[in-house]
Structure formats: C-alpha cells, structure tokens
Scaffold this motif. Structure first.
Motif, PDB file in Angstrom:
ATOM      1  N   GLY A 200      -9.408  -2.821   5.477  1.00 48.34           N
ATOM      2  CA  GLY A 200      -9.703  -3.122   4.082  1.00 48.34           C
ATOM      3  C   GLY A 200      -9.483  -1.919   3.184  1.00 48.34           C
ATOM      4  N   GLU A 201      -9.913  -0.734   3.661  1.00 45.37           N
ATOM      5  CA  GLU A 201      -9.707   0.486   2.879  1.00 45.37           C
ATOM      6  C   GLU A 201      -8.231   0.809   2.740  1.00 45.37           C
ATOM      7  OE1 GLU A 201     -10.386   3.895   0.625  1.00 45.37           O
ATOM      8  OE2 GLU A 201     -11.621   2.125   1.048  1.00 45.37           O
ATOM      9  N   LYS A 202      -7.504   0.628   3.838  1.00 44.11           N
ATOM     10  CA  LYS A 202      -6.065   0.888   3.802  1.00 44.11           C
ATOM     11  C   LYS A 202      -5.372  -0.055   2.825  1.00 44.11           C
ATOM     12  CE  LYS A 202      -1.995   1.238   6.790  1.00 44.11           C
ATOM     13  NZ  LYS A 202      -1.461   1.081   8.162  1.00 44.11           N
ATOM     14  N   ARG A 204      -6.757  -1.481   0.206  1.00 46.57           N
ATOM     15  CA  ARG A 204      -7.137  -1.111  -1.150  1.00 46.57           C
ATOM     16  C   ARG A 204      -6.270   0.040  -1.646  1.00 46.57           C
ATOM     17  NH1 ARG A 204      -9.657   2.481  -3.943  1.00 46.57           N
ATOM     18  NH2 ARG A 204     -10.042   3.778  -2.095  1.00 46.57           N
ATOM     19  N   ARG A 205      -6.033   1.038  -0.785  1.00 46.41           N
ATOM     20  CA  ARG A 205      -5.229   2.196  -1.172  1.00 46.41           C
ATOM     21  C   ARG A 205      -3.777   1.803  -1.430  1.00 46.41           C
ATOM     22  NH1 ARG A 205      -7.376   6.973   2.960  1.00 46.41           N
ATOM     23  NH2 ARG A 205      -9.519   7.075   2.132  1.00 46.41           N
ATOM     24  N   MET A 206      -3.253   0.916  -0.578  1.00 43.70           N
ATOM     25  CA  MET A 206      -1.878   0.485  -0.776  1.00 43.70           C
ATOM     26  C   MET A 206      -1.717  -0.284  -2.091  1.00 43.70           C
ATOM     27  SD  MET A 206      -0.147   1.706   1.689  1.00 43.70           S
ATOM     28  CE  MET A 206       1.342   0.808   1.375  1.00 43.70           C
ATOM     29  N   GLN A 207      -2.705  -1.130  -2.383  1.00 46.19           N
ATOM     30  CA  GLN A 207      -2.658  -1.862  -3.636  1.00 46.19           C
ATOM     31  C   GLN A 207      -2.737  -0.923  -4.831  1.00 46.19           C
ATOM     32  OE1 GLN A 207      -1.892  -4.873  -4.093  1.00 46.19           O
ATOM     33  NE2 GLN A 207      -2.309  -5.966  -2.180  1.00 46.19           N
ATOM     34  N   GLN A 208      -3.568   0.119  -4.716  1.00 46.83           N
ATOM     35  CA  GLN A 208      -3.695   1.102  -5.786  1.00 46.83           C
ATOM     36  C   GLN A 208      -2.396   1.876  -5.990  1.00 46.83           C
ATOM     37  OE1 GLN A 208      -6.365   1.439  -7.851  1.00 46.83           O
ATOM     38  NE2 GLN A 208      -5.014   2.787  -9.023  1.00 46.83           N
TER      39      GLN A 208
END
Length: 280
Positions: A200-202, A204-208
């Motif tokens: 999930g964190e990964k 989120r970072r990719m989307q950002q």
C-alpha cells in the motif's frame, strides 16, 4: 484632440475642386492650396476642374492634401497609394515623410519604410509599438520568432520526455495497485516484503510520483503556450479547380472596356480553355 480619417467622401457636385476643398471649412488662400497639391505632383489647373473629371489618383491626392491643410490634430490614413502609379507612390512617400501626427495603414512596405519612424503592431494577444520603420520591425520580429521557435522545439522534446515518464509511472503504479488484491504478487513474496502495508505504501508513492510528473508536464505545456502566443503560421493555400469535360470553356470576341466615356481597350478576342490560369 480632433481626429481625421482618410479616405473620405467630398461633396462631388460643386463647380470646381477648389470649391470642394473650401467646403470642408479650410481657411486657406488659393496659393496655399496650390503649393500643397504641388508637393503631390498636381498642377494648379486641377483646382478649376470639377472633381468628377479628375482621375482616382488625382482625387486621392486632393483629399489627402485637404486633410493636412485643415490641420486636424491627428490623422488615420488608410491605404493612400491606392489608384497611384509607381511615380505617384514615390511622391506620396516623400509627401508623408515631411508630415507629422498620423497613423499610416498600408500594404506598401516601401511607403511604410519611407514615411514612418515608429511601427505599431497588433498581435494575437497584445499591441506593441517599436521605434523604427517597417523593415527594422520586421527584422526584429523575425529574430524573435526564430528564437521562440527554437525554444519551442526544446520544450516539445521535454514534454515528450515527461509524457513518457508519466506513462511509465502510471503503468508501475497500476501494477502495484493490482498487487494489493493479490493480482500481481505471490503470497510468499507478500510475506517476505512486509505484506499489504508495504504494498500500500509503495502504491501511494508511485501514485504521488505520477502526479508530480503530470504537474511538471503541465507546467511545461503552459510555458510552451506562453512562449508561442505571438508566433504566426501561414496556412497552406490549396486551389482545387472544378473538372469540366469540354476543352473550350468560354470565348470572347470584339470585347471593349470603358472607363466612363474613355476606351480602355477595344476589339479584344480571347478564349478560356480547361486548365488555364488567368491573372486579372
């Protein structure tokens, strides 16, 4: 301030051209009128003739001389070389070069160069005024357009790079998002890297990262648009003639052309054939 405009209509029915000029409220002696029209190559005897007997070129000169004799505060002069031959255009350029207080609108570049010392340009998004005649403005405009076109090419390359990077980041983000529901990562791999929280964190970072790249691309597009707002393109002119089966389209025999009572040409014979291109 009083403004005047050229061309304008004179009465056209008075006894003489001098009467036409005086009807404008010009308080000049006849010798002053003769001197003014003389600067435009007109003889004094035209003042005694009715206006309708003067050629279009002579009427143009009379009207312009009358405006300057009237000493109006500021003149807008629109295409004063219409109806003038080469010598008449040269006289008009010399005449206007000795005058002040006017805006000249013309397609005659030689006239603009000879008669103006500032150039006002109405662009697509702004209005600018520059010291110098038309040729100096045109050279500066060409140099500026060349610079902006080169900058545009750099921006287009940067935009393509950002679009490629944004598409790649979106693809990676979508892959990671799919793995949150087990679509792309096996269970043993999920356990080894920390489970769903890590994924999930990964994601989120990719989307950002994708959003950041998209904002960078948008800034580049806006910068490109601001850079090119005054660049103009010449649209391609295409002429598609209609097709006809007949070879001979029209034939003229014994044609005469008149201007008033004067014969311009007489007994003209010609044909128009399919595919001909005729200049008028």
């Amino acid at each position: 301030m009083e403004f005047g405009y050229f061309p304008f209509d004179l009465n056209g029915t008075l006894k003489s051209t001098l009467d036409e000029i005086r009807a404008l409220g010009i308080g000049c002696d006849e010798w002053e009128v003769e001197r003014e029209i003389g600067k435009l190559g007109l003889r004094s005897d035209v003042l005694a003739r009715p206006l309708r007997t003067l050629s279009k070129g002579e009427q143009t000169k009379i009207k312009l001389a009358a405006l300057f004799l009237k000493e109006i505060g500021f003149l807008l002069i629109d295409e004063p070389t219409n109806h003038l031959d080469e010598n008449g255009r040269a006289l008009m350029a010399s005449y206007l070069a000795g005058k002040k207080g006017f805006i000249l609108v013309s397609h005659d570049r030689a006239l603009l160069d000879a008669a103006t010392d500032h150039t006002l340009s109405i662009n697509k998004t702004n209005i600018e005024i520059q010291r110098g005649n038309f040729s100096s403005w045109y050279r500066n405009r060409a140099l500026r357009d060349q610079f902006e076109a080169a900058e545009n090419e750099k921006l287009q390359k940067e935009i393509r790079r950002l679009e490629t990077a944004a598409a790649q980041a979106k693809h990676w983000a979508d892959q990671v998002e799919a793995s949150k529901i087990g679509g792309g990562v096996c269970r043993s791999e999920t356990k080894s890297i920390g489970g769903r929280a890590y994924i999930g964190e990964k994601s989120r970072r990719m989307q950002q990262r994708r959003k950041n790249l998209e904002r960078s691309r948008q800034r580049a597009v806006e910068e490109k648009s601001a850079l090119l707002h005054d660049l103009e393109k010449n649209e391609e002119l295409r002429i598609r003639p209609l097709s006809y089966r007949a070879e001979l389209l029209a034939e003229f025999r014994g044609i005469s052309v008149f201007f008033g009572e004067n014969v311009i040409c007489d007994a003209v014979h010609f044909q128009i054939n399919r595919g001909d291109r005729i200049a008028l």
